[in-house]
Design a protein around this motif. Structure first.
Motif, short mmCIF file in Angstrom:
data_model
loop_
_atom_site.label_atom_id
_atom_site.label_comp_id
_atom_site.label_asym_id
_atom_site.label_seq_id
_atom_site.Cartn_x
_atom_site.Cartn_y
_atom_site.Cartn_z
N TYR A 3 -19.45 -16.09 29.87
CA TYR A 3 -18.81 -16.49 28.62
C TYR A 3 -17.39 -17.01 28.80
O TYR A 3 -16.83 -17.59 27.87
CB TYR A 3 -18.81 -15.31 27.63
N LYS A 4 -16.80 -16.86 29.97
CA LYS A 4 -15.43 -17.33 30.18
C LYS A 4 -15.37 -18.85 30.03
O LYS A 4 -16.10 -19.59 30.70
CB LYS A 4 -14.93 -16.92 31.56
N GLY A 5 -14.52 -19.30 29.12
CA GLY A 5 -14.34 -20.73 28.90
C GLY A 5 -15.41 -21.37 28.03
O GLY A 5 -15.31 -22.56 27.70
N GLU A 19 -18.17 -9.80 13.56
CA GLU A 19 -16.81 -9.44 14.00
C GLU A 19 -16.84 -8.80 15.38
O GLU A 19 -16.01 -9.13 16.26
CB GLU A 19 -16.17 -8.47 13.01
N ALA A 20 -17.79 -7.89 15.61
CA ALA A 20 -17.90 -7.23 16.91
C ALA A 20 -18.19 -8.25 18.01
O ALA A 20 -17.63 -8.17 19.11
CB ALA A 20 -18.99 -6.16 16.87
N LEU A 21 -19.05 -9.22 17.72
CA LEU A 21 -19.34 -10.27 18.70
C LEU A 21 -18.09 -11.09 19.01
O LEU A 21 -17.83 -11.42 20.18
CB LEU A 21 -20.44 -11.19 18.16
N ALA A 22 -17.33 -11.41 17.97
CA ALA A 22 -16.11 -12.19 18.19
C ALA A 22 -15.14 -11.46 19.11
O ALA A 22 -14.59 -12.05 20.05
CB ALA A 22 -15.45 -12.49 16.84
N ALA A 26 -14.28 -12.84 22.85
CA ALA A 26 -12.89 -13.16 23.16
C ALA A 26 -12.42 -12.38 24.38
O ALA A 26 -11.70 -12.90 25.23
CB ALA A 26 -12.00 -12.84 21.96
N GLY A 27 -12.87 -11.12 24.49
CA GLY A 27 -12.53 -10.31 25.65
C GLY A 27 -13.10 -10.86 26.94
O GLY A 27 -12.56 -10.63 28.02
N HIS A 28 -14.21 -11.60 26.82
CA HIS A 28 -14.83 -12.23 27.99
C HIS A 28 -14.24 -13.61 28.27
O HIS A 28 -14.69 -14.31 29.20
CB HIS A 28 -16.33 -12.36 27.80
N GLY A 29 -13.26 -14.03 27.47
CA GLY A 29 -12.60 -15.31 27.72
C GLY A 29 -13.25 -16.51 27.05
O GLY A 29 -12.95 -17.65 27.41
N ALA A 30 -14.10 -16.28 26.05
CA ALA A 30 -14.73 -17.41 25.34
C ALA A 30 -13.73 -18.04 24.38
O ALA A 30 -12.82 -17.38 23.87
CB ALA A 30 -15.95 -16.92 24.58
N HIS A 31 -13.90 -19.34 24.12
CA HIS A 31 -13.13 -20.05 23.11
C HIS A 31 -13.96 -20.07 21.83
O HIS A 31 -15.06 -20.64 21.81
CB HIS A 31 -12.84 -21.48 23.56
N ALA A 46 -8.73 -13.74 14.08
CA ALA A 46 -8.36 -14.76 15.05
C ALA A 46 -7.16 -14.33 15.89
O ALA A 46 -7.08 -14.62 17.09
CB ALA A 46 -8.07 -16.08 14.35
N LYS A 47 -6.21 -13.61 15.26
CA LYS A 47 -5.04 -13.14 16.00
C LYS A 47 -5.44 -12.16 17.10
O LYS A 47 -4.77 -12.09 18.14
CB LYS A 47 -4.06 -12.46 15.04
N ASP A 48 -6.51 -11.40 16.86
CA ASP A 48 -6.99 -10.44 17.86
C ASP A 48 -7.94 -11.08 18.86
O ASP A 48 -8.41 -10.41 19.78
CB ASP A 48 -7.70 -9.27 17.16
N CYS A 49 -8.26 -12.36 18.65
CA CYS A 49 -9.24 -13.05 19.50
C CYS A 49 -8.61 -14.28 20.16
O CYS A 49 -9.15 -15.39 20.09
CB CYS A 49 -10.46 -13.45 18.68
N ASN A 50 -7.46 -14.07 20.73
CA ASN A 50 -6.77 -15.12 21.50
C ASN A 50 -6.46 -16.37 20.68
O ASN A 50 -6.52 -17.49 21.18
CB ASN A 50 -7.62 -15.51 22.72
N GLY A 51 -6.15 -16.16 19.39
CA GLY A 51 -5.81 -17.29 18.54
C GLY A 51 -6.97 -18.24 18.32
O GLY A 51 -6.80 -19.47 18.32
N SER A 52 -8.15 -17.69 18.12
CA SER A 52 -9.35 -18.51 17.90
C SER A 52 -9.19 -19.42 16.68
O SER A 52 -8.46 -19.10 15.74
CB SER A 52 -10.57 -17.62 17.71
#
Length: 245
Positions: A3-5, A19-22, A26-31, A46-52
């Motif tokens: 999932y990274k990238g 929400e749990a999936l998001a 995000a923890g795995h580095g997905a955009h 979004a703030k908790d998910c690397n600014g998604s």
């Protein structure tokens, strides 16, 4: 899938499994692109998910999905996966059905999912995944399950069709959860066997997406029982289901 990238669009991301999936992706580095009706909840997530990226929409209003797809298309967005968890839930006996609530569920759960299936695959790269959420509730008619169960039976059926029609370019997956601890199932007034948390559900979904196969169902100690009931002759399955009353 690593999932990274990866670029993944979650429709129904503001609560529950979405929400749990998001958070996990995000923890795995997905955009991520996060969509739901509640823009405020999306912004906080979004703030908790690397600014998604957030893209508010409402599946009850088809124009909003069309506008979202158009916006992503104009940007030349190519997605690795689209995950649609959005659904309304209002269980009950058929005799007690509220026609307004039933119509809303049909609009979101069935017609909204059809809109996603019709408009969104063009955004996927070749081999990308379209992940639709049906339910174990759609396997067979259960007491106090209507009209939600009927809408989820339709989604299960739709995903089966799409798995054939969109192959081989799109990898269609059907997710059929059992009971999950969410604000929706809090309304149930009956025992919920083998209930899992949203985090447990999200982990099961991501594991399933990484494997081959069409259906992702969990928890298996419950879903295999329901699958068995579904394949029994009606003379036996309906006798078993009557005991649930």
């Amino acid at each position: 899938m690593d999932y990274k990238g990866r670029r993944i669009w979650i429709i129904g991301a503001s609560a529950g499994i979405g929400e749990a999936l998001a958070r996990m992706l995000a923890g795995h580095g997905a955009h991520l692109i996060l969509s739901a009706r509640n823009e405020e909840a999306l912004a906080a997530l979004a703030k908790d998910c690397n600014g998604s990226q957030i893209l508010p929409l409402d599946l009850a209003r088809p124009k909003t999905l069309a506008e979202a797809v158009k916006a992503l298309s104009l940007k030349g967005t190519s997605l690795d996966a689209i995950i649609c968890t959005a659904a309304l839930y209002d269980p009950g006996r058929v005799v007690d059905i509220d026609p307004v609530n039933a119509e809303a569920m049909v609009r979101v759960n069935i017609l909204g999912t059809i809109d996603v299936a019709r408009r969104c695959p063009s955004l996927l790269r070749d081999g990308g995944q379209l992940v639709l959420f049906g339910s174990v509730a759609g396997y067979i008619g259960l007491p106090k399950g209507q009209p939600y169960s009927a809408t989820k039976a339709a989604v299960n059926n739709l995903a089966e069709t799409l798995a054939v029609e969109l192959a081989p370019r799109v990898d269609v997956r059907l997710v059929c959860p059992g009971f999950v601890e969410t604000r929706l199932t809090e309304r149930n007034d009956f025992p919920m066997p083998a209930i899992v948390t949203p985090d447990e559900a999200a982990k099961a979904v991501l594991r399933g997406m990484q494997k081959r196969g069409f259906e992702i169902h969990f928890p298996r100690r419950f879903t295999f029982v329901m699958k068995l009931v579904r394949v029994l002759p009606y003379v036996l399955s309906l006798r078993l289901i009557r005991r649930l009353r």
